[in-house]
Design a protein around this motif. Structure first.
Motif, PDB file in Angstrom:
ATOM      1  N   THR A  91       0.794  -1.230   0.000  1.00 24.99           N
ATOM      2  CA  THR A  91       0.000   0.000   0.000  1.00 24.99           C
ATOM      3  C   THR A  91       0.829   1.284   0.000  1.00 24.99           C
ATOM      4  OG1 THR A  91      -0.320  -0.327   2.383  1.00 24.99           O
ATOM      5  CG2 THR A  91      -2.088  -1.026   0.933  1.00 24.99           C
ATOM      6  N   PRO A  92       1.917   1.408   0.779  1.00 22.07           N
ATOM      7  CA  PRO A  92       2.691   2.646   0.677  1.00 22.07           C
ATOM      8  C   PRO A  92       3.235   2.896  -0.729  1.00 22.07           C
ATOM      9  CG  PRO A  92       3.268   1.465   2.680  1.00 22.07           C
ATOM     10  CD  PRO A  92       2.440   0.530   1.848  1.00 22.07           C
ATOM     11  N   ALA A  93       3.637   1.832  -1.424  1.00 20.78           N
ATOM     12  CA  ALA A  93       4.154   2.003  -2.782  1.00 20.78           C
ATOM     13  C   ALA A  93       3.050   2.410  -3.749  1.00 20.78           C
ATOM     14  CB  ALA A  93       4.828   0.720  -3.256  1.00 20.78           C
ATOM     15  N   SER A  94       1.814   1.993  -3.497  1.00 21.92           N
ATOM     16  CA  SER A  94       0.707   2.451  -4.342  1.00 21.92           C
ATOM     17  C   SER A  94       0.542   3.958  -4.216  1.00 21.92           C
ATOM     18  CB  SER A  94      -0.593   1.738  -3.953  1.00 21.92           C
ATOM     19  OG  SER A  94      -0.512   0.357  -4.225  1.00 21.92           O
ATOM     20  N   VAL A  95       0.601   4.460  -2.993  1.00 27.49           N
ATOM     21  CA  VAL A  95       0.509   5.908  -2.787  1.00 27.49           C
ATOM     22  C   VAL A  95       1.683   6.606  -3.464  1.00 27.49           C
ATOM     23  CG1 VAL A  95       0.500   7.750  -1.058  1.00 27.49           C
ATOM     24  CG2 VAL A  95      -0.808   5.658  -0.657  1.00 27.49           C
ATOM     25  N   ALA A  96       2.882   6.063  -3.321  1.00 25.38           N
ATOM     26  CA  ALA A  96       4.055   6.664  -3.960  1.00 25.38           C
ATOM     27  C   ALA A  96       3.911   6.668  -5.473  1.00 25.38           C
ATOM     28  CB  ALA A  96       5.315   5.901  -3.545  1.00 25.38           C
ATOM     29  N   ARG A  97       3.435   5.565  -6.026  1.00 27.20           N
ATOM     30  CA  ARG A  97       3.311   5.459  -7.491  1.00 27.20           C
ATOM     31  C   ARG A  97       2.299   6.464  -8.034  1.00 27.20           C
ATOM     32  NH1 ARG A  97      -0.075   1.001 -10.718  1.00 27.20           N
ATOM     33  NH2 ARG A  97       0.664   1.448 -12.842  1.00 27.20           N
ATOM     34  N   TYR A  98       1.107   6.530  -7.421  1.00 26.32           N
ATOM     35  CA  TYR A  98       0.101   7.474  -7.905  1.00 26.32           C
ATOM     36  C   TYR A  98       0.583   8.917  -7.724  1.00 26.32           C
ATOM     37  CZ  TYR A  98      -2.956   3.344  -7.465  1.00 26.32           C
ATOM     38  OH  TYR A  98      -3.507   2.093  -7.552  1.00 26.32           O
ATOM     39  N   THR A  99       1.251   9.191  -6.620  1.00 22.34           N
ATOM     40  CA  THR A  99       1.783  10.541  -6.395  1.00 22.34           C
ATOM     41  C   THR A  99       2.841  10.887  -7.435  1.00 22.34           C
ATOM     42  OG1 THR A  99       1.400  10.284  -4.009  1.00 22.34           O
ATOM     43  CG2 THR A  99       2.849  12.068  -4.699  1.00 22.34           C
ATOM     44  N   ALA A 100       3.687   9.928  -7.761  1.00 22.50           N
ATOM     45  CA  ALA A 100       4.721  10.163  -8.770  1.00 22.50           C
ATOM     46  C   ALA A 100       4.099  10.484 -10.126  1.00 22.50           C
ATOM     47  CB  ALA A 100       5.631   8.941  -8.868  1.00 22.50           C
ATOM     48  N   LEU A 101       3.055   9.756 -10.477  1.00 18.03           N
ATOM     49  CA  LEU A 101       2.386  10.024 -11.750  1.00 18.03           C
ATOM     50  C   LEU A 101       1.741  11.406 -11.756  1.00 18.03           C
ATOM     51  CD1 LEU A 101       0.818   6.493 -12.340  1.00 18.03           C
ATOM     52  CD2 LEU A 101       2.590   7.576 -13.744  1.00 18.03           C
ATOM     53  N   LEU A 102       1.170  11.803 -10.636  1.00 14.52           N
ATOM     54  CA  LEU A 102       0.541  13.120 -10.546  1.00 14.52           C
ATOM     55  C   LEU A 102       1.562  14.247 -10.628  1.00 14.52           C
ATOM     56  CD1 LEU A 102      -2.065  12.463  -7.708  1.00 14.52           C
ATOM     57  CD2 LEU A 102      -2.618  13.181 -10.041  1.00 14.52           C
ATOM     58  N   THR A 103       2.685  14.090  -9.969  1.00 17.29           N
ATOM     59  CA  THR A 103       3.650  15.186  -9.812  1.00 17.29           C
ATOM     60  C   THR A 103       4.795  15.159 -10.805  1.00 17.29           C
ATOM     61  OG1 THR A 103       4.955  13.905  -8.218  1.00 17.29           O
ATOM     62  CG2 THR A 103       3.167  15.301  -7.333  1.00 17.29           C
ATOM     63  N   GLY A 104       5.043  14.005 -11.429  1.00 11.23           N
ATOM     64  CA  GLY A 104       6.214  13.878 -12.287  1.00 11.23           C
ATOM     65  C   GLY A 104       7.491  13.600 -11.536  1.00 11.23           C
ATOM     66  N   LEU A 105       7.418  13.381 -10.229  1.00 12.25           N
ATOM     67  CA  LEU A 105       8.610  13.075  -9.447  1.00 12.25           C
ATOM     68  C   LEU A 105       8.983  11.606  -9.587  1.00 12.25           C
ATOM     69  CD1 LEU A 105       7.823  15.012  -6.151  1.00 12.25           C
ATOM     70  CD2 LEU A 105       9.506  15.632  -7.881  1.00 12.25           C
ATOM     71  N   PRO A 106      10.276  11.286  -9.522  1.00 15.98           N
ATOM     72  CA  PRO A 106      10.692   9.889  -9.519  1.00 15.98           C
ATOM     73  C   PRO A 106      10.464   9.272  -8.147  1.00 15.98           C
ATOM     74  CG  PRO A 106      12.596  11.289  -9.266  1.00 15.98           C
ATOM     75  CD  PRO A 106      11.425  12.218  -9.437  1.00 15.98           C
ATOM     76  N   TRP A 107      10.424   7.930  -8.110  1.00 13.95           N
ATOM     77  CA  TRP A 107      10.260   7.261  -6.824  1.00 13.95           C
ATOM     78  C   TRP A 107      11.082   5.987  -6.782  1.00 13.95           C
ATOM     79  CZ3 TRP A 107       7.417   2.551  -5.852  1.00 13.95           C
ATOM     80  CH2 TRP A 107       6.788   2.013  -6.975  1.00 13.95           C
ATOM     81  N   SER A 108      11.368   5.575  -5.578  1.00 16.95           N
ATOM     82  CA  SER A 108      12.132   4.364  -5.322  1.00 16.95           C
ATOM     83  C   SER A 108      11.516   3.663  -4.115  1.00 16.95           C
ATOM     84  CB  SER A 108      13.610   4.694  -5.065  1.00 16.95           C
ATOM     85  OG  SER A 108      13.733   5.662  -4.037  1.00 16.95           O
ATOM     86  N   PHE A 109      12.009   2.472  -3.799  1.00 15.30           N
ATOM     87  CA  PHE A 109      11.380   1.708  -2.716  1.00 15.30           C
ATOM     88  C   PHE A 109      12.403   0.900  -1.940  1.00 15.30           C
ATOM     89  CE2 PHE A 109      11.371  -1.116  -6.408  1.00 15.30           C
ATOM     90  CZ  PHE A 109      11.877  -2.289  -5.867  1.00 15.30           C
ATOM     91  N   SER A 110      12.032   0.595  -0.696  1.00 15.35           N
ATOM     92  CA  SER A 110      12.690  -0.435   0.110  1.00 15.35           C
ATOM     93  C   SER A 110      11.653  -1.516   0.362  1.00 15.35           C
ATOM     94  CB  SER A 110      13.183   0.135   1.447  1.00 15.35           C
ATOM     95  OG  SER A 110      14.255   1.036   1.262  1.00 15.35           O
ATOM     96  N   ALA A 111      11.869  -2.711  -0.169  1.00 22.40           N
ATOM     97  CA  ALA A 111      10.946  -3.832   0.025  1.00 22.40           C
ATOM     98  C   ALA A 111      11.444  -4.678   1.191  1.00 22.40           C
ATOM     99  CB  ALA A 111      10.848  -4.666  -1.246  1.00 22.40           C
TER     100      ALA A 111
END
Length: 427
Positions: free
Chosen positions: A130-150
């Motif tokens: 779920t946190p990565a879903s929020v990050a992904r949608y936010t990245a698409l909205l803002t144009g910012l890149p994102w990364s993750f720790s699994a």
């Protein structure tokens, strides 16, 4: 650069590995802002968390609780160049996962996009669900890149289609076990998208192991062997199996089990112990801050964590509590589940038995309780191994280099321009 670090809840007693990483990056000079999907629920707070200076933003845990905030964010999101791409990704996800949780994550992403500080140039999320879903949608909205720790549950309980899509869109990711790394690499679009970085421990937060421990062997009813477990009472920890194994021990063997942790199954675990006549031999301490947990490691004779794979696929990664126990020279008994064998070599730096095997667990318990010299040798070997190979500094150094390698801001701006151009071309 400034990184927005997205977590499911903050602070959490069970997630010292996240706090350790955030503090380490902060001490190296990385500016971070913390974004939590949930309000805190633990009553105690680790001193580790208190040392972190990064500000914290709490998103609406449930959208209906803050309707005005959510509606303002949605209105702002619709005016963003990335709105169509984000909405399309969310609708595609919702068709495959038609849940309220999925809707909540998109609403939280809109709020985050609306409220991100202007200097944030990168999004990083802990956990790929779920946190990565929020990050992904936010990245698409803002144009910012994102990364993750699994970490663990997020790897093993997320559907393959979702992991593939997130791995394809994330700039890079890290994970904390070789087992999880192999699984994610098989789903990634290219080699090198995911890097193996063990969490390790910051040994500056832990004292040296005790110089000696009492030679308890279970023969003295006035001085029983002290068995310790630290972890939430959930299926994957296997504590119900441990209670069964304890009930099988010889009547003349004297022991006391100390459990530290909360969890949804704690009540059921206590009822199980009562049915088996063990209640007066168990101390239920509940969730504790880390200084209290370290004190328990130092007074115990044996650490026990019978990990297993839960029925829904959830499993541990490499439990931090095993490394913490070993840092204090405490002999560890666990199973060959998850990534435990990446830390413990059976018979050399601890003992491992098959998961979900109560008789094998009982036999190992009895053998170790009766052998204080053997426990001392295992504890010393485990302490040497963990301090040699599982320090946190190299991993945090690597993360800091990832974040500050020079392409973060540039990539973010290019992503935003690309999204704007795409929307212009397609109306």
């Amino acid at each position: 650069m400034t990184v927005a670090v997205i977590v499911k809840g903050w602070p959490r007693l069970s997630e010292t590995f996240i706090a350790q990483e955030i503090l380490g990056l902060e001490q190296r000079g990385l500016r971070q802002v913390l974004v939590s999907l949930r309000q805190p629920t633990d009553k105690a707070v680790h001193d580790l968390n208190r040392r972190i200076k990064a500000p914290v933003t709490y998103l609406p845990e449930y959208l209906h609780q803050e309707p005005a905030r959510v509606l303002r964010a949605l209105a702002a999101a619709r005016r963003r160049p990335g709105w169509r791409a984000a909405r399309a990704a969310w609708i595609a996800d919702l068709r495959r996962d038609p849940t309220r949780n999925r809707a909540r994550r998109f609403g939280q992403a809109c709020v985050l996009a609306a409220e991100l500080p202007a200097d944030v140039t990168w999004l990083h999320t802990h956990f790929l669900h779920t946190p990565a879903s929020v990050a992904r949608y936010t990245a698409l909205l803002t144009g910012l890149p994102w990364s993750f720790s699994a970490h663990a549950k997020d790897i093993w309980t997320s559907p393959a289609w979702e992991l593939r899509e997130k791995l394809a869109e994330a700039r890079w990711g890290v994970t904390c076990t070789a087992l999880g790394h192999a699984h994610l690499q098989a789903l990634a679009p290219e080699p090198g998208r995911v890097e193996l970085l063990y969490h390790g421990l910051d040994f500056a937060r832990f004292p040296d192991p005790p110089a000696s421990r009492p030679a308890r062997d279970g023969s003295d009813p006035a001085d029983p062997a002290i068995l310790l477990s630290v972890g939430r009472a959930v299926e994957k920890k296997g504590f119900d199996l441990l209670v069964d194994a304890l009930a099988r021990l010889p009547a003349g063997l004297h022991w006391r089990w100390v459990h530290v942790g909360g969890g949804d199954r704690l009540g059921a675990l206590k009822e199980q112990a009562a049915r088996l006549g063990l209640s007066d031999r168990i101390d239920w301490l509940g969730a504790r801050a880390q200084d209290a947990v370290i004190a328990q490691y130092r007074r115990a004779d044996l650490f026990v964590l019978p990990c297993r794979t839960a029925r829904d696929g959830d499993r541990d990664g490499l439990p931090n509590v095993l490394m913490e126990a070993q840092s204090q020279g405490l002999a560890c008994l666990s199973t060959r589940a998850a990534a435990v064998a990446e830390l413990i070599e059976d018979g050399a730096t601890g003992r491992l038995v098959p998961p979900d095997d109560a008789p094998a667990l009982t036999a190992a318990l009895e053998s170790l309780i009766c052998d204080p010299a053997g426990r001392t040798a295992l504890g010393a070997a485990g302490a040497a191994r963990v301090r040699r190979d599982f320090g946190c500094d190299s991993g945090i150094d690597r993360l800091f280099a990832r974040f500050t390698g020079g392409d973060g801001v540039h990539y973010g701006r290019m992503s935003f321009v690309g999204a704007a151009a795409c929307c212009a071309l397609h109306g």
